[in-house]
Structure formats: C-alpha cells, structure tokens
Design a protein around this motif. Sequence first.
Motif, PDB file in Angstrom:
ATOM      1  N   ILE A   1     -66.315-108.010  60.835  1.00 54.07           N
ATOM      2  CA  ILE A   1     -66.853-107.304  62.006  1.00 54.07           C
ATOM      3  C   ILE A   1     -65.936-107.515  63.213  1.00 54.07           C
ATOM      4  O   ILE A   1     -66.391-107.741  64.342  1.00 54.07           O
ATOM      5  CB  ILE A   1     -68.301-107.739  62.323  1.00 54.07           C
ATOM      6  N   GLY A   2     -64.639-107.497  62.963  1.00 52.81           N
ATOM      7  CA  GLY A   2     -63.661-107.576  64.042  1.00 52.81           C
ATOM      8  C   GLY A   2     -63.404-108.959  64.585  1.00 52.81           C
ATOM      9  O   GLY A   2     -62.647-109.110  65.548  1.00 52.81           O
TER      10      GLY A   2
ATOM     11  N   MET B   1     -58.207-116.529  60.917  1.00 52.10           N
ATOM     12  CA  MET B   1     -57.485-115.834  59.864  1.00 52.10           C
ATOM     13  C   MET B   1     -58.407-114.918  59.065  1.00 52.10           C
ATOM     14  O   MET B   1     -58.043-113.802  58.695  1.00 52.10           O
ATOM     15  CB  MET B   1     -56.828-116.864  58.939  1.00 52.10           C
ATOM     16  N   SER B   2     -59.622-115.399  58.784  1.00 46.00           N
ATOM     17  CA  SER B   2     -60.612-114.593  58.063  1.00 46.00           C
ATOM     18  C   SER B   2     -61.753-114.153  58.960  1.00 46.00           C
ATOM     19  O   SER B   2     -62.688-113.503  58.495  1.00 46.00           O
ATOM     20  CB  SER B   2     -61.175-115.389  56.878  1.00 46.00           C
ATOM     21  N   GLY B   3     -61.723-114.540  60.212  1.00 45.54           N
ATOM     22  CA  GLY B   3     -62.808-114.215  61.115  1.00 45.54           C
ATOM     23  C   GLY B   3     -63.911-115.245  61.053  1.00 45.54           C
ATOM     24  O   GLY B   3     -63.704-116.387  60.640  1.00 45.54           O
TER      25      GLY B   3
ATOM     26  N   ALA C   1     -65.796-111.002  71.559  1.00 46.62           N
ATOM     27  CA  ALA C   1     -64.897-112.016  72.127  1.00 46.62           C
ATOM     28  C   ALA C   1     -65.126-113.345  71.430  1.00 46.62           C
ATOM     29  O   ALA C   1     -66.227-113.645  70.957  1.00 46.62           O
ATOM     30  CB  ALA C   1     -65.164-112.169  73.625  1.00 46.62           C
ATOM     31  N   TRP C   2     -64.061-114.138  71.371  1.00 46.12           N
ATOM     32  CA  TRP C   2     -64.154-115.516  70.908  1.00 46.12           C
ATOM     33  C   TRP C   2     -64.504-116.401  72.104  1.00 46.12           C
ATOM     34  O   TRP C   2     -64.175-116.081  73.247  1.00 46.12           O
ATOM     35  CB  TRP C   2     -62.829-115.979  70.307  1.00 46.12           C
TER      36      TRP C   2
ATOM     37  N   PHE D   1     -61.511-110.173  71.363  1.00 41.98           N
ATOM     38  CA  PHE D   1     -60.902-110.018  70.055  1.00 41.98           C
ATOM     39  C   PHE D   1     -59.578-109.266  70.187  1.00 41.98           C
ATOM     40  O   PHE D   1     -59.497-108.244  70.858  1.00 41.98           O
ATOM     41  CB  PHE D   1     -61.820-109.220  69.116  1.00 41.98           C
ATOM     42  N   GLY D   2     -58.551-109.788  69.552  1.00 47.30           N
ATOM     43  CA  GLY D   2     -57.261-109.106  69.530  1.00 47.30           C
ATOM     44  C   GLY D   2     -56.334-109.480  70.661  1.00 47.30           C
ATOM     45  O   GLY D   2     -55.192-109.011  70.702  1.00 47.30           O
TER      46      GLY D   2
END
Length: 597
Positions: free
Chosen positions: A125-126, A410-412, A568-569, A587-588
């Motif tokens: 989910i991003g 790496m995998s979310g 967002a993280w 994210f990103g």
Amino acid sequence: MNKQDKKENISRRKFMTLAGGAASFAAISAMGMPIDWAINELEVDIDALGVDILSTDVLVIGSGMAGLFAAVKAHDAGAKVMMVSKGRLGASGQTPFAKGIFAYDPENEKTSIDEFVEKVSFSAIGTNNKAYTRQLAEHSLARVNELREWGFFESSLYNKSFSKPIEARNIPVHERVTITHLIKEDERVVGAAGFSIDEQKVLFYEAKSVILCTGAGGFKPNGFPICDLTHDGTVMAYNIGAKVTGKEWNDGHPGRSENPAACYDGWGDMFEQKPSTTRIEIRHDLGVEANYMAYVNGSPLKMGPPGASNNSTNSKAKTDGPQRPEGLVLSDDGPPGGGEKDGKRPPKGKGERPPKDGDGAPPGMGGGIVGGSSAGMAIHKSEGLVPINEKCESNIPGLYAAGDALGSYMSGAIYTQIGSSLSGSAVQGGVAGEAAAAYCKNIKSVSISKSKMMEIEAEILAPMKREAGYSPAWVTQTLQGIMIPNFVLYIKKERMMQGALAYIEELRDHHMPMLRAANFHELRLAHETANMIVSAEMKLKASLMRTESRCSHYRLDYPEMDNENWQAWINMYKGEDGTMQFEKQPFGQWPNEVALL
C-alpha cells in the motif's frame, strides 16, 4: 525493645528515610526486614578490570547475514575491517533461523524488476521505499551466488560457511562482546564501546566508520527466536542523534513456545531444513489478522508455520480488520514454487492431525502456532535507522546500518516477498560495506578523547557500581507484562496505549537508572533491559501518533486508512533537551526533503 518490636514500630516515614541510601539498606537488613532483593552482591572486582583500545577503519557491529557482507565488501573495497558481535559468527540474531533466501534471476523470471517493484508497492500500500526494493532485486542473485561458493546451502548451520570468507581475508572477529555505546565527536561517529563477557574487560573501538548490523529486537517473548535481540544498535544510534523509524509496525510471525527455533512442516511438526532459494511470490503477510480474530472472538485463528497463513484468506479480519489489496493470494503451506529444495522437507500429510499441547494459545502468549510470538519487533526492514540515501547511510556522518537495523522499508510495512529478509540483509550489508570503505578514504585516523572514554566507562559499569537497585530480570518481566498483551501491542486504542505509556515512563524514569548487575552476564541484561524500555516508549508514541490503520498497524479507534494525512513514515530523534521528537517523512521522499513537525 527487641528486634521484632523494632520491625513492628518503625514508622513509614522512617522506613522511607532509611531506604534512601545504601547504608540504610544494611540498617534495615539488620532489623530483619526482607530486602535481600535490593542488595547488589558484586561478584567482580571492578577496580581491577582491564581496558583495551583497538583501532580500525570500518567497525562492523553484528555477525549475521548483514554483518558478513558488510565486513567482506568493506575489506574488498580496501578498508581495514574489524567485526564485533554479541553472539557468534553466523549463529546469533535471527540469521540462523532463516531458511529461505530470495534471488531474482532475470533468466528465469518472467516478471521484470520494474514490475516486481510495482507489485511490492501495491501489496505494501505504498509504504515501501522503492529504491531499496529495486536494490534487493538487482543485487540478490550475486549475493546468493557468493553464498553458494562458501557452502551456505550445504548445512542448516551457518558458522562454517560464514567463517570461510572471513578467515580468507583475516578479518578479526570479536565474539561475545556487548557494545553499549556509539561514540560521536565533532558531529561524526568515531567508534564504539562495550565490554567482553569472557575476558571481563571494557573495550573501546576507534573507527573511521561504523556499520550497525545489530538486527531488530523485541521484548524477549516466548515463541520466536529473537531473545538476544533488544534493539541495541537502534537505541545506541538514537542516543547520539540518529533518526529512527518504523516503530508502530508489528511483526506477526507465528511460532511455538516449545522448540521455537525449529522448522515445522505443514502440520507444525519439526524437521531439519537447509537453506534454499525462493523466487518471486508477492504476498501481504505477517500482519495482525490472527490477533484481531483472537481479540474479537476469544479463540485465535489457527495458522501454520511462518508464511503458511492460507487460513486467513477467508477470515473475518478480511472485512473487519486491516484490509489487504484485492487479488493478492497468500501462499499455501509448502515452500514457494520454483525454489530449490533440499529434499528433506516432508510432504504435508492427509487427513487431520491429532491436536497437541499448546495448539491454539492466544497470540502473544507463546503457545500454539499463531501470530504474535515476536512481540516488540516490526516487519523485517521496516524499523531501524533512517537512511538518507540508497547507500544505507544515516544522518550521522560515518554511521551506516544494514539489514533489520536499517529502516529501509525494503518491503514496506507488511511482509511482501518470502526470503527477502535474508536476501535483503545480504544486499544491504554489501552496499553499506562498500559505502563505508569509500567514506573512510577521505577521513583521517581518529582517536577518542580520554575524557570521553572515562565518561563512557563509568556509564557502562554503572549497574555494577550500584550497591542496591532493581534486577534486570525483574524489570524485563514487568515490561513484558505491560507491552506484550494483545490489546496493547497489536489491537491498539488510545486509552490502553496511554495507560501502558505511563507505566513505561515510570520504568524509564525510576527503574532504568537503578538497574543493578553483580556480574558481566547481568551487566549485559541491564543494558538490554534499558534498550527495551526505550524501544517500548518509541513503539507506543509512534502508534499513538499514527491515527489510522495500515498494513501491520491496526487501531481499533481508527480502523480505516487515512491517505490524506498518513501517506508518510514516522521518524523520531532525540531533541536537545533529551525528549523524543517526531517528524513525518512522505512516502517516496528522503529525510532531507522533510519539514520538521
């Protein structure tokens, strides 16, 4: 007045006054009051302890898969390397229990790397960092081929294969050494410090660069083999200003309290398994579905061995709990199709197996094969130091991290590719090793100031110098009682987390400064307990901050995803006043693009 009369007539205020100092403990003991639990009966002459100072270019902390490749690649890039480990090479942390390793082979895969990255992002989910997802696919086959040359796939034990490249390069390995401090001077890392349990001495490592390969950690739960992992690297880095991420996510590995480190067949029976490679199989796994079912129904969802969660496909959690994208199929009980097999895995039997003791215990309680036995750990690669680029570099110059010590996403925030954890550790270890070696070429030899050494030595040995206090075992047990319950760690709601946080802050403010140790084993436990307390505070505060449900984070009071506010993280760092500070990292984006909250 006899001794018994003194015991009965001592006032509460007098007791509290007496309890204020070490001499008072002895006075109370003389009256016959039971306070032996508080006395620290030191078994070591701390005045006679030795201190060693060692120097290197790159210091690798940790000896699992990430540490192996960090040391090898840093050496091959021209750096002088030294490895230090709390355990034994290839036999500590989670590495020994991982049996599947992902390898993207472009000659055998129909899915392109671009398609693989997008499928992982769809499942996560991003929440994944596409740069590290791509890095996994691009470098995994090369790392697997090197492991094959070293004999990795020939045995279920990894020490021999790990030793081969280390010994060929004459890389020094210091085992059973607990690192407690990272050292920063002039705003960059200059080494680390800790102690040797076997030699009973304090050790200082002067280094131009440090690579943390210390793994993740938990709260020493039953049922999953992470009991020597307590987020040591993460907390050490946090204490010198490194940013940390991913603490709200939850790993849902199933496991058993009986023989938790063993491999299991489709019925949950043990068998010996050598490592094997896996191919592309995108999943949406190891979340909180089993925990949700236990919370709602009072009886847990039965699950198979790690990865074998096919029963959850039609669970109530699919509609009432955290959502997973449509079209994603969870794997069946066997190993992923197309992977190497060692021939020793027994086929799943037909019919019903008779129930065994421990089957069906509630998640987080360490019984049957259910989710939640890895309490305190997040999804692989979703927590740890915040990378500022694709080179596994932290915001502290000279400090790198790899594997589960790096919050690479790496995998979310959900487990998306079987075997990717072990492979990702190998890939990131290699990337970090080469980056650290390149960094060292522009750095002069470093030395740690004498005043800094004296300060750190005092902090390392503080639990031994306390004449009385709390045992780390007792504080750990208290911490587990606060954090491990299903309704605190997995099924989250504000009221319960705020209550747990009040207890954790009490442990932080009062119990942590009073941890005592009588020997070097207890000294290690004292530092591990302190790290678990800090990690618990991080998990609760990050979980409170994320007011939504996404992937492996489930809020009963915020059951839906909030894409407007939470794509967002969450990063955290230590403020100048010592308090925990937070920021959102969309994210990103990389952290240098983030505005502080």
